[in-house]
Design a protein around this motif. Structure first.
Motif, PDB file in Angstrom:
ATOM      1  N   GLY A 191       0.796  -1.216  -0.065  1.00 43.39           N
ATOM      2  CA  GLY A 191      -0.039  -0.111  -0.007  1.00 43.39           C
ATOM      3  C   GLY A 191       0.899   1.180   0.068  1.00 43.39           C
ATOM      4  O   GLY A 191       0.488   2.134   0.611  1.00 43.39           O
ATOM      5  N   LEU A 192       1.858   1.344  -0.871  1.00 44.43           N
ATOM      6  CA  LEU A 192       2.514   2.353  -1.008  1.00 44.43           C
ATOM      7  C   LEU A 192       2.548   3.050  -2.086  1.00 44.43           C
ATOM      8  O   LEU A 192       2.419   2.716  -3.020  1.00 44.43           O
ATOM      9  CB  LEU A 192       4.318   1.957  -0.890  1.00 44.43           C
ATOM     10  N   ASN A 193       2.607   4.462  -1.976  1.00 46.22           N
ATOM     11  CA  ASN A 193       2.732   5.250  -3.401  1.00 46.22           C
ATOM     12  C   ASN A 193       4.050   5.659  -3.406  1.00 46.22           C
ATOM     13  O   ASN A 193       4.991   5.678  -2.494  1.00 46.22           O
ATOM     14  CB  ASN A 193       1.920   6.440  -3.019  1.00 46.22           C
ATOM     15  N   TYR A 194       4.472   5.698  -4.743  1.00 42.44           N
ATOM     16  CA  TYR A 194       6.067   6.094  -4.968  1.00 42.44           C
ATOM     17  C   TYR A 194       6.015   7.333  -5.838  1.00 42.44           C
ATOM     18  O   TYR A 194       5.250   7.583  -6.743  1.00 42.44           O
ATOM     19  CB  TYR A 194       6.305   4.849  -5.893  1.00 42.44           C
ATOM     20  N   ILE A 195       6.920   8.155  -5.412  1.00 42.92           N
ATOM     21  CA  ILE A 195       7.148   9.547  -6.165  1.00 42.92           C
ATOM     22  C   ILE A 195       8.613   9.348  -6.949  1.00 42.92           C
ATOM     23  O   ILE A 195       9.637   9.106  -6.264  1.00 42.92           O
ATOM     24  CB  ILE A 195       7.325  10.650  -5.044  1.00 42.92           C
ATOM     25  N   ASN A 196       8.510   9.729  -8.063  1.00 45.93           N
ATOM     26  CA  ASN A 196       9.775   9.630  -8.925  1.00 45.93           C
ATOM     27  C   ASN A 196      10.589  10.941  -8.495  1.00 45.93           C
ATOM     28  O   ASN A 196      10.235  12.064  -8.564  1.00 45.93           O
ATOM     29  CB  ASN A 196       9.579   9.690 -10.375  1.00 45.93           C
ATOM     30  N   VAL A 197      11.971  10.655  -8.332  1.00 43.16           N
ATOM     31  CA  VAL A 197      12.944  11.904  -8.092  1.00 43.16           C
ATOM     32  C   VAL A 197      13.873  11.744  -9.206  1.00 43.16           C
ATOM     33  O   VAL A 197      14.446  10.531  -9.615  1.00 43.16           O
ATOM     34  CB  VAL A 197      13.660  11.333  -6.654  1.00 43.16           C
ATOM     35  N   PRO A 198      14.255  12.698  -9.724  1.00 47.02           N
ATOM     36  CA  PRO A 198      15.479  12.863 -11.018  1.00 47.02           C
ATOM     37  C   PRO A 198      16.680  11.964 -10.363  1.00 47.02           C
ATOM     38  O   PRO A 198      17.002  11.706  -9.174  1.00 47.02           O
ATOM     39  CB  PRO A 198      15.949  14.335 -10.955  1.00 47.02           C
ATOM     40  N   PHE A 199      17.373  11.452 -11.345  1.00 45.25           N
ATOM     41  CA  PHE A 199      18.337  10.586 -11.175  1.00 45.25           C
ATOM     42  C   PHE A 199      19.299  10.285 -12.356  1.00 45.25           C
ATOM     43  O   PHE A 199      18.567  10.450 -13.638  1.00 45.25           O
ATOM     44  CB  PHE A 199      17.758   9.326 -10.781  1.00 45.25           C
ATOM     45  N   PHE A 200      20.450  10.511 -12.238  1.00 48.99           N
ATOM     46  CA  PHE A 200      21.275  10.396 -13.625  1.00 48.99           C
ATOM     47  C   PHE A 200      22.563   9.456 -13.179  1.00 48.99           C
ATOM     48  O   PHE A 200      23.095   9.574 -12.033  1.00 48.99           O
ATOM     49  CB  PHE A 200      21.707  11.617 -14.334  1.00 48.99           C
ATOM     50  N   GLU A 201      23.206   8.846 -14.091  1.00 48.19           N
ATOM     51  CA  GLU A 201      24.493   8.080 -14.047  1.00 48.19           C
ATOM     52  C   GLU A 201      25.562   8.969 -14.862  1.00 48.19           C
ATOM     53  O   GLU A 201      25.255   9.468 -16.052  1.00 48.19           O
ATOM     54  CB  GLU A 201      24.335   6.674 -14.659  1.00 48.19           C
ATOM     55  N   GLN A 202      26.626   8.931 -14.125  1.00 42.94           N
ATOM     56  CA  GLN A 202      27.789   9.571 -14.662  1.00 42.94           C
ATOM     57  C   GLN A 202      28.526   8.553 -15.497  1.00 42.94           C
ATOM     58  O   GLN A 202      28.370   7.367 -15.568  1.00 42.94           O
ATOM     59  CB  GLN A 202      28.862   9.921 -13.314  1.00 42.94           C
ATOM     60  N   LYS A 203      29.337   9.172 -16.590  1.00 43.16           N
ATOM     61  CA  LYS A 203      30.095   8.166 -17.373  1.00 43.16           C
ATOM     62  C   LYS A 203      31.065   7.408 -16.594  1.00 43.16           C
ATOM     63  O   LYS A 203      31.568   7.977 -15.503  1.00 43.16           O
ATOM     64  CB  LYS A 203      30.545   8.955 -18.443  1.00 43.16           C
ATOM     65  N   TYR A 204      31.153   6.075 -16.888  1.00 45.01           N
ATOM     66  CA  TYR A 204      32.222   5.281 -16.280  1.00 45.01           C
ATOM     67  C   TYR A 204      33.574   6.221 -16.120  1.00 45.01           C
ATOM     68  O   TYR A 204      34.300   6.752 -16.902  1.00 45.01           O
ATOM     69  CB  TYR A 204      32.637   4.168 -16.928  1.00 45.01           C
ATOM     70  N   ASP A 205      34.131   6.113 -14.947  1.00 40.61           N
ATOM     71  CA  ASP A 205      35.466   6.775 -14.617  1.00 40.61           C
ATOM     72  C   ASP A 205      36.210   5.500 -13.905  1.00 40.61           C
ATOM     73  O   ASP A 205      36.039   5.069 -12.771  1.00 40.61           O
ATOM     74  CB  ASP A 205      35.155   7.951 -13.787  1.00 40.61           C
ATOM     75  N   LYS A 206      37.475   5.081 -14.538  1.00 40.84           N
ATOM     76  CA  LYS A 206      38.104   4.054 -13.936  1.00 40.84           C
ATOM     77  C   LYS A 206      38.709   4.414 -12.678  1.00 40.84           C
ATOM     78  O   LYS A 206      39.265   3.788 -11.691  1.00 40.84           O
ATOM     79  CB  LYS A 206      39.031   3.772 -14.810  1.00 40.84           C
ATOM     80  N   ASN A 207      39.031   5.695 -12.394  1.00 41.71           N
ATOM     81  CA  ASN A 207      39.471   6.205 -10.986  1.00 41.71           C
ATOM     82  C   ASN A 207      38.510   6.501  -9.897  1.00 41.71           C
ATOM     83  O   ASN A 207      38.795   6.486  -8.789  1.00 41.71           O
ATOM     84  CB  ASN A 207      40.207   7.522 -11.231  1.00 41.71           C
ATOM     85  N   HIS A 208      37.201   6.301 -10.379  1.00 51.23           N
ATOM     86  CA  HIS A 208      35.970   6.425  -9.215  1.00 51.23           C
ATOM     87  C   HIS A 208      34.963   5.345  -9.820  1.00 51.23           C
ATOM     88  O   HIS A 208      33.861   5.998 -10.173  1.00 51.23           O
ATOM     89  CB  HIS A 208      35.720   7.838  -9.224  1.00 51.23           C
ATOM     90  N   GLU A 209      35.476   4.093  -9.578  1.00 48.23           N
ATOM     91  CA  GLU A 209      34.307   3.287 -10.311  1.00 48.23           C
ATOM     92  C   GLU A 209      33.017   3.133  -9.114  1.00 48.23           C
ATOM     93  O   GLU A 209      31.939   2.482  -9.600  1.00 48.23           O
ATOM     94  CB  GLU A 209      34.867   1.688 -10.028  1.00 48.23           C
ATOM     95  N   MET A 210      33.230   3.538  -8.236  1.00 50.98           N
ATOM     96  CA  MET A 210      31.919   3.805  -7.099  1.00 50.98           C
ATOM     97  C   MET A 210      31.353   4.976  -6.999  1.00 50.98           C
ATOM     98  O   MET A 210      30.649   5.222  -6.062  1.00 50.98           O
ATOM     99  CB  MET A 210      32.499   3.308  -5.588  1.00 50.98           C
TER     100      MET A 210
END
Length: 278
Positions: A191-210
């Motif tokens: 019985g939960l309503n869901y609100i969409n929040v903006p989200f995006f992914e950065q391009k892969y960076d081998k120095n910052h994989e996380m």
């Protein structure tokens, strides 16, 4: 029972001075009490500190995540929860269940965790594990699928509670089908309503994989204040998200800070803070 105290690892201001200064400045502005945790080995205190249930009890889970095993450097970076609690005069209820605090999104009598808990606790029958968690957390446990590409499998980078009937989370239109289907199923069954929040992914960076840049839902919530991360990229997404949060939480104070130097290491505001009600 909104938390009113913010704890951070004493390492935070040493390792990420700019982000720490921005955060502390906002917390001082609203007279939020901030305390530092000693004897920690990294800044991600949400994960190795206890979870506070609706009765105010502090539940300290075992902290031995699979992603910190197998390499000496990783294992040596894992904080000893018994040592940290003792050094900071924190007296929790200890549990042998292996869970990171970042994988517990708790509000009143409901708690959302990802299915990573089953991989981290193979000795438990799934139903028995959920039952034991419900006893400790004093809440109904709702399971959603973890990201297959996320080594931590945490829920706090996916969803957060607005109230007991509503959650917000990363825009499901941008998610993998198995995530979208799993969250929709959990919402429908509970019985939960869901609100969409903006989200995006950065391009892969081998120095910052996380890299965690793009995950607005990993915000800090304390008292009447919500502190969002702002990323300074992707057009007007920062302002779009701030405006949305004003609509979702009309009675709350919304602030935003540049937390990118922390984000590129894999976590954000909820990850690097521990909040409780005292």
């Amino acid at each position: 029972m909104r938390p009113n105290i913010v704890y951070v690892s004493s390492i935070l201001k040493e390792k990420f001075p700019n982000a720490a200064n921005e955060l502390f400045s906002v917390l001082r502005k609203y007279n939020v009490t901030v305390k530092e945790l000693t004897h920690t080995k990294d800044v991600w205190c949400r994960d190795y500190m206890p979870v506070q249930n609706r009765l105010g009890e502090l539940i300290q889970f075992k902290y031995n995540p699979s992603y910190l095993r197998g390499e000496k450097e990783w294992e040596e970076s894992r904080s000893d929860v018994h040592e940290v609690c003792a050094a900071n005069n924190i007296k929790p209820i200890f549990s042998d269940i292996n869970i990171d605090g970042g994988n517990v999104v708790l509000y009143g009598n409901k708690a959302i965790l990802t299915d990573r808990i089953f991989l981290e606790n193979p000795e438990y029958d799934k139903k028995e594990l959920v039952s034991e968690l419900e006893k400790l957390l004093k809440a109904k446990v709702i399971i959603i699928p973890a990201f297959k590409t996320d080594v931590t499998g945490h829920a706090d980078g996916m969803v957060r509670f607005v109230n007991e009937d509503t959650i917000l989370g990363n825009d499901l239109n941008s998610e993998y089908k198995y995530i979208r289907d799993g969250i929709n199923k959990a919402c429908s069954e509970n019985g939960l309503n869901y609100i969409n929040v903006p989200f995006f992914e950065q391009k892969y960076d081998k120095n910052h994989e996380m890299n965690a840049i793009g995950i607005y839902v990993n915000y800090l919530e304390v008292g009447n204040l919500i502190v969002l991360p702002k990323f300074g990229v992707e057009g007007n997404k920062d302002q779009e998200t701030i405006d949305l949060f004003h609509k979702i939480f009309p009675d709350r104070i919304i602030e935003a800070v540049d937390y990118n130097e922390v984000a590129v290491e894999g976590g954000l505001l909820n990850c690097s803070t521990w909040t409780i009600k005292e």
